[in-house]
Design a protein around this motif. Structure first.
Motif, short mmCIF file in Angstrom:
data_model
loop_
_atom_site.label_atom_id
_atom_site.label_comp_id
_atom_site.label_asym_id
_atom_site.label_seq_id
_atom_site.Cartn_x
_atom_site.Cartn_y
_atom_site.Cartn_z
N SER A 97 0.82 -1.20 0.00
CA SER A 97 0.00 0.00 0.00
C SER A 97 0.85 1.25 0.00
N MET A 98 1.99 1.19 0.69
CA MET A 98 2.87 2.36 0.77
C MET A 98 3.66 2.55 -0.51
N ASN A 99 3.91 1.47 -1.26
CA ASN A 99 4.80 1.53 -2.42
C ASN A 99 4.09 1.57 -3.76
N ASN A 100 2.76 1.53 -3.79
CA ASN A 100 2.10 1.46 -5.09
C ASN A 100 1.92 2.82 -5.75
N GLY A 101 2.26 3.89 -5.04
CA GLY A 101 2.28 5.21 -5.64
C GLY A 101 0.95 5.94 -5.69
N ASP A 102 -0.16 5.22 -5.52
CA ASP A 102 -1.44 5.91 -5.58
C ASP A 102 -2.08 6.10 -4.22
N GLY A 103 -1.43 5.62 -3.17
CA GLY A 103 -1.93 5.81 -1.82
C GLY A 103 -3.07 4.88 -1.45
N GLU A 104 -3.48 4.02 -2.40
CA GLU A 104 -4.57 3.09 -2.13
C GLU A 104 -4.05 1.86 -1.39
N CYS A 105 -4.87 1.30 -0.53
CA CYS A 105 -4.52 0.06 0.16
C CYS A 105 -4.48 -1.07 -0.86
N PHE A 106 -3.55 -2.01 -0.68
CA PHE A 106 -3.49 -3.19 -1.54
C PHE A 106 -3.97 -4.38 -0.74
N SER A 107 -5.10 -4.94 -1.14
CA SER A 107 -5.68 -6.09 -0.46
C SER A 107 -5.27 -7.36 -1.18
N PHE A 108 -4.92 -8.40 -0.42
CA PHE A 108 -4.62 -9.70 -1.02
C PHE A 108 -5.89 -10.52 -1.23
N GLN A 109 -7.03 -9.98 -0.83
CA GLN A 109 -8.32 -10.62 -1.05
C GLN A 109 -8.93 -10.03 -2.32
N ILE A 110 -9.23 -10.88 -3.28
CA ILE A 110 -9.77 -10.43 -4.55
C ILE A 110 -11.16 -9.82 -4.34
N PRO A 131 -5.41 -8.10 -6.33
CA PRO A 131 -4.87 -8.89 -7.45
C PRO A 131 -5.91 -9.08 -8.56
N LEU A 132 -5.48 -8.86 -9.78
CA LEU A 132 -6.36 -9.01 -10.94
C LEU A 132 -6.06 -10.25 -11.76
N ASN A 133 -4.93 -10.90 -11.48
CA ASN A 133 -4.49 -12.03 -12.30
C ASN A 133 -4.15 -13.24 -11.44
N PRO A 134 -5.13 -13.81 -10.73
CA PRO A 134 -4.84 -14.95 -9.87
C PRO A 134 -4.41 -16.18 -10.66
N HIS A 135 -3.52 -16.96 -10.07
CA HIS A 135 -3.05 -18.22 -10.66
C HIS A 135 -4.05 -19.30 -10.25
N HIS A 136 -5.12 -19.43 -11.03
CA HIS A 136 -6.18 -20.37 -10.69
C HIS A 136 -6.92 -20.73 -11.97
N ARG A 137 -7.12 -22.02 -12.17
CA ARG A 137 -7.73 -22.49 -13.41
C ARG A 137 -9.14 -21.91 -13.63
N SER A 138 -9.90 -21.72 -12.58
CA SER A 138 -11.26 -21.20 -12.74
C SER A 138 -11.28 -19.74 -13.16
N ALA A 139 -10.25 -18.98 -12.82
CA ALA A 139 -10.21 -17.56 -13.18
C ALA A 139 -10.04 -17.37 -14.67
N CYS A 140 -9.29 -18.25 -15.30
CA CYS A 140 -9.05 -18.17 -16.74
C CYS A 140 -8.99 -19.58 -17.31
N PRO A 141 -10.14 -20.19 -17.55
CA PRO A 141 -10.16 -21.59 -17.96
C PRO A 141 -9.47 -21.90 -19.28
N ARG A 142 -9.26 -20.89 -20.14
CA ARG A 142 -8.60 -21.14 -21.42
C ARG A 142 -7.08 -21.11 -21.31
N HIS A 143 -6.55 -20.81 -20.12
CA HIS A 143 -5.11 -20.70 -19.93
C HIS A 143 -4.62 -21.81 -19.02
N ASN A 144 -3.62 -22.55 -19.45
CA ASN A 144 -3.02 -23.57 -18.61
C ASN A 144 -2.06 -22.88 -17.64
N VAL A 145 -2.49 -22.66 -16.41
CA VAL A 145 -1.67 -21.92 -15.45
C VAL A 145 -0.41 -22.68 -15.07
#
Length: 100
Positions: free
Chosen positions: A15-28, A35-49
Motif C-alpha cells: 500500500s505504501m509503495n504502489n504510488g497511488d496511496g490506495e490500500c493493496f488487499s490480497f483478497q480479490i 490482485p487481478l491475475n490470480p493463478h487459478h484455473r477457474s479464473a481463466c479456464p482457457r489458460h493452462n496456469v
C-alpha cells in the motif's frame, strides 16, 4: 491475529509503495486495489496456469472472465513484494487453505 487480517486487507508495504496511496488487499474484490491475475484455473479456464506460456489476451491485464471474489492469493515473498502475474504461483495462487 487482528494485525494479520489488517495486513491481508490493505495495511501493508504494498500500500505504501504502489504510488497511488490506495490500500493493496490480497483478497480479490476487497477495496479498490487487489490482485487481478490470480493463478487459478477457474479464473481463466482457457489458460493452462501450469505452463510458462503467456495467457490469452482475454485473461491478461485483469481481463479474467471469472472474478474469484473473496479468494485470497498467496501473498508477498520474503521481500514483502507481491507480483500480480497469472504465471506466478508463489505469490498469486488461490488455494482453499489460504481462505480457511
Amino acid at each position: 491475529a487482528v494485525e494479520q487480517i489488517n495486513y491481508l486487507l490493505g495495511d501493508n508495504k504494498m500500500s505504501m509503495n504502489n504510488g497511488d496511496g490506495e490500500c493493496f488487499s490480497f483478497q480479490i474484490g476487497y477495496g479498490a486495489n487487489y490482485p487481478l491475475n490470480p493463478h487459478h484455473r477457474s479464473a481463466c479456464p482457457r489458460h493452462n496456469v501450469y505452463s510458462q506460456a503467456s495467457p490469452p489476451s482475454s485473461c491478461a491485464a485483469g481481463g479474467d472472465p471469472h472474478v474469484l471474489t473473496g479468494a485470497l492469493v498467496g501473498g508477498p515473498g520474503s521481500n514483502d513484494i507481491h507480483t500480480d502475474d497469472i504465471n506466478n504461483h508463489k505469490t498469486n495462487e488461490v488455494a482453499i487453505d489460504y481462505n480457511a
